[in-house]
Each structure stands twice: as structure tokens, then as C-alpha cells.
Design a protein around this motif. Structure first.
Motif, PDB file in Angstrom:
ATOM      1  N   GLN A  49      31.719  71.880 -12.894  1.00  0.00           N
ATOM      2  CA  GLN A  49      30.344  72.358 -12.890  1.00  0.00           C
ATOM      3  C   GLN A  49      29.355  71.279 -13.337  1.00  0.00           C
ATOM      4  N   HIS A  55      22.584  74.321  -7.982  1.00  0.00           N
ATOM      5  CA  HIS A  55      23.956  74.813  -8.043  1.00  0.00           C
ATOM      6  C   HIS A  55      24.373  75.185  -9.458  1.00  0.00           C
ATOM      7  N   LEU A  58      26.521  78.460 -10.230  1.00  0.00           N
ATOM      8  CA  LEU A  58      27.686  78.840  -9.437  1.00  0.00           C
ATOM      9  C   LEU A  58      28.982  78.882 -10.237  1.00  0.00           C
ATOM     10  N   GLN A  61      29.075  82.146 -12.212  1.00  0.00           N
ATOM     11  CA  GLN A  61      29.280  83.316 -11.350  1.00  0.00           C
ATOM     12  C   GLN A  61      30.678  83.324 -10.735  1.00  0.00           C
ATOM     13  N   LEU A  62      31.188  82.162 -10.364  1.00  0.00           N
ATOM     14  CA  LEU A  62      32.524  82.093  -9.781  1.00  0.00           C
ATOM     15  C   LEU A  62      33.576  82.497 -10.800  1.00  0.00           C
ATOM     16  N   ASN A 138      31.900  71.835  -7.962  1.00  0.00           N
ATOM     17  CA  ASN A 138      30.468  72.116  -7.840  1.00  0.00           C
ATOM     18  C   ASN A 138      29.669  71.038  -8.565  1.00  0.00           C
ATOM     19  N   VAL A 166      31.668  72.387  -3.062  1.00  0.00           N
ATOM     20  CA  VAL A 166      30.329  72.920  -2.805  1.00  0.00           C
ATOM     21  C   VAL A 166      29.446  71.747  -2.438  1.00  0.00           C
ATOM     22  N   ILE A 216      19.772  78.348  -3.167  1.00  0.00           N
ATOM     23  CA  ILE A 216      20.505  79.333  -3.969  1.00  0.00           C
ATOM     24  C   ILE A 216      19.615  79.826  -5.100  1.00  0.00           C
ATOM     25  N   SER A 255      23.331  83.653  -5.852  1.00  0.00           N
ATOM     26  CA  SER A 255      24.462  82.909  -6.407  1.00  0.00           C
ATOM     27  C   SER A 255      25.736  83.752  -6.455  1.00  0.00           C
ATOM     28  N   LYS A 256      25.598  85.059  -6.660  1.00  0.00           N
ATOM     29  CA  LYS A 256      26.770  85.928  -6.681  1.00  0.00           C
ATOM     30  C   LYS A 256      27.421  85.976  -5.302  1.00  0.00           C
ATOM     31  N   VAL A 258      27.316  83.592  -3.074  1.00  0.00           N
ATOM     32  CA  VAL A 258      27.983  82.303  -2.870  1.00  0.00           C
ATOM     33  C   VAL A 258      29.312  82.286  -3.617  1.00  0.00           C
ATOM     34  N   ALA A 259      29.339  82.848  -4.828  1.00  0.00           N
ATOM     35  CA  ALA A 259      30.573  82.898  -5.608  1.00  0.00           C
ATOM     36  C   ALA A 259      31.643  83.718  -4.891  1.00  0.00           C
TER      37      ALA A 259
END
Length: 278
Positions: A49, A55, A58, A61-62, A138, A166, A216, A255-256, A258-259
Motif C-alpha cells: 500500500q 489509490h 484500496l 478496503q481490500l 497498490n 493496481v 477512485i 473504492s469498495k 475496486v476492492a
């Protein structure tokens, strides 16, 4: 006036040479990971991260998506966090509150320190015996320094099933007469750092899946410049200026979402790798 929003399918001190680790609740993820190495039913995920920006949310959320929806597939989650992140801001200040059981390691990611090689990076990850089945990158911007070192480490992991990167839709160079919205087959700028990074991952023969999202947004995002532009006009009930003839479509993805997209590769590894770009 129309506003278009499409769901895109789309750390420790360097000088000290140590890693700052934070285990949120429960047993140490390092201990869990050691135990999981003896079971074929367990899998571990490494989330790399960056310090923030578009980003920035992310990884958080991931990790939540993996914990809440993929417990049967992922038993250990580690976030490799750029130590330059602001822990007083979201989403980083929520790590300790919302991500129970997730290990967060703070490392100098993003410094461009060319002395960081794969051996140093592997030690920062816990030593030679530590590896991961799934990597969600990411942070990497181009194949240099610590970004390259991470890929070189992953290339040595015999149990790696997928390297999810990402990337960015900013690398696309659409033709004025080409289809829109842009398909994944749109020409790209080969000088782009993200494109070069993708090529390096492929050069190392890793199972790459690259996601190229556009804008995002999210509840814990820390970059709103591109959203402010739209809402400044929308809240005034004024027309939103759009370049060209006004027909350009803009993709704003939560973002959710994308996760969930990133996590959707579980159980579909072969198909995701075959398509490669999303």
C-alpha cells in the motif's frame, strides 16, 4: 446536465534496518503464517500500500473484503505500508480499529532507494521462509529500487498463485476515432512507469493480473481534487464543463467496488491471468 458514473471493471526506519509491525488483535499473523505453511488449505495475501492519493484507500478496503468475504480462501493478511503515510488521516488511522488480525508492516516504500534489493526486502518481510500466495500491489510505479525488489522476491516464491497489480488507466492513449469507453485493448504509452512495471513482472514470469482503474473515491479517501471539480458545479446547480464536444464519459469508481474487483480473482486465477488486463 448529465453526470456519468460507471462501475469500472476494472516502513520502519531505513537507517535502523528494522521493520515496525503492528498486529491488530489476536495471535500474530507471523505466527499464523508459520502455521499455515504446513496446510494446503491455507493461503496468505500481501497487500502493498502506498502513502495515499487516489489509490490510498484500496489497501484498507481490500483487507476488509478479504476478511469478511474470503475467510475460506485467505487465512493471513499482511499490509506492507509505506511508512510516509500520515497516521492521523484516513484510512491509515482506522487500521487499528477496523482490521483486527491484520499485520501491518511499515517500510520505506516510495523512497526510490536503489540500495534496497531483493535480499533486504525479503528480510523485511520476515526472512527466507516467508512467502505469499497472493500479492496485491497498490504502490509500485515503475520497476526500480524497492518496487523491483518486491517483484524479485515474489519471483522466488514457489507458492505464488497471482501477482495483482493496481496500475492506472492513465497509460492509455486513445485515438480520437477509437471506441469509447476505452476497452483494455486500447494503445498504451510504453514510456509509462506503470506499463514498464507490468512488463518487468511478465519478464520475471509471474502470474500477472493488472487492474487499470480511473478515478477512485470512497468514504476514507484522502484525495478529492478530481471530485471537487464536479461537485463544485453540481452543488451550485451549474453546468459541468467537459472538454471537447461535451460527450466525454468519466469513470468514477467507489473504492469498495475496486476492492471487490481485485478480490474477484479468487477461484478464477487461470481466467484472470489469461485476460491479464482489467
Amino acid at each position: 446536465m448529465k453526470v456519468w458514473a460507471f462501475l469500472a471493471l476494472q516502513a520502519t526506519s531505513v537507517a535502523a534496518f528494522t521493520t515496525t509491525s503492528h498486529i491488530v488483535g489476536g495471535a500474530s499473523s507471523r505466527q499464523q503464517h508459520q502455521r499455515s505453511s504446513t496446510s494446503s488449505l491455507d493461503a496468505s495475501a500481501l497487500i502493498i500500500q502506498n502513502k495515499g492519493g487516489g489509490h490510498g484507500e484500496l489497501g484498507y478496503q481490500l483487507a476488509k473484503v478479504l476478511q469478511e468475504n474470503y475467510k475460506d480462501k485467505i487465512t493471513n493478511i499482511t499490509i506492507l505500508q509505506d511508512e510516509d503515510c500520515d497516521m492521523e488521516k484516513e484510512p491509515f488511522k482506522s487500521y487499528g480499529v477496523d482490521l483486527e488480525g491484520v499485520e501491518v508492516n511499515y517500510l520505506p516504500i516510495g523512497t526510490g532507494a536503489d540500495w534496497i534489493d531483493m535480499h533486504f526486502m525479503q528480510n523485511m518481510l520476515g526472512g527466507k521462509r516467508f512467502s505469499f500466495e497472493y500479492v496485491f500491489d497498490n504502490a509500485s510505479k515503475k520497476p526500480v529500487a524497492e518496487y523491483k525488489a518486491l517483484v524479485d522476491c515474489a519471483a522466488e516464491w514457489e507458492n505464488l498463485k497471482m501477482y495483482c497489480y493496481v496500475s492506472s488507466a492513465g497509460m492509455y492513449t486513445p485515438d480520437a476515432d477509437g471506441p469509447f469507453p476505452m476497452p483494455e485493448t486500447t494503445a498504451v504509452k510504453e514510456s509509462s512507469g506503470q506499463y514498464q512495471f507490468e512488463q518487468y513482472v511478465l519478464e520475471k514470469k509471474l502470474p500477472l493480473v493488472s487492474f487499470r482503474p480511473q478515478y477512485i473515491y470512497g468514504e476514507k479517501a484522502n484525495k478529492f481534487d478530481y471530485l471537487d471539480y464536479y461537485f463544485e458545479y453540481i452543488l451550485k446547480d451549474a453546468p459541468v464543463p467537459i472538454p471537447g464536444d461535451g460527450s466525454q464519459i468519466v469513470s468514477l469508481t467507489n473504492s469498495k467496488d475496486v476492492a471487490f474487483l481485485l478480490a474477484s480473482v479468487f477461484g478464477k486465477e487461470e481466467g484472470a491471468i489469461a485476460q491479464r488486463y482489467f
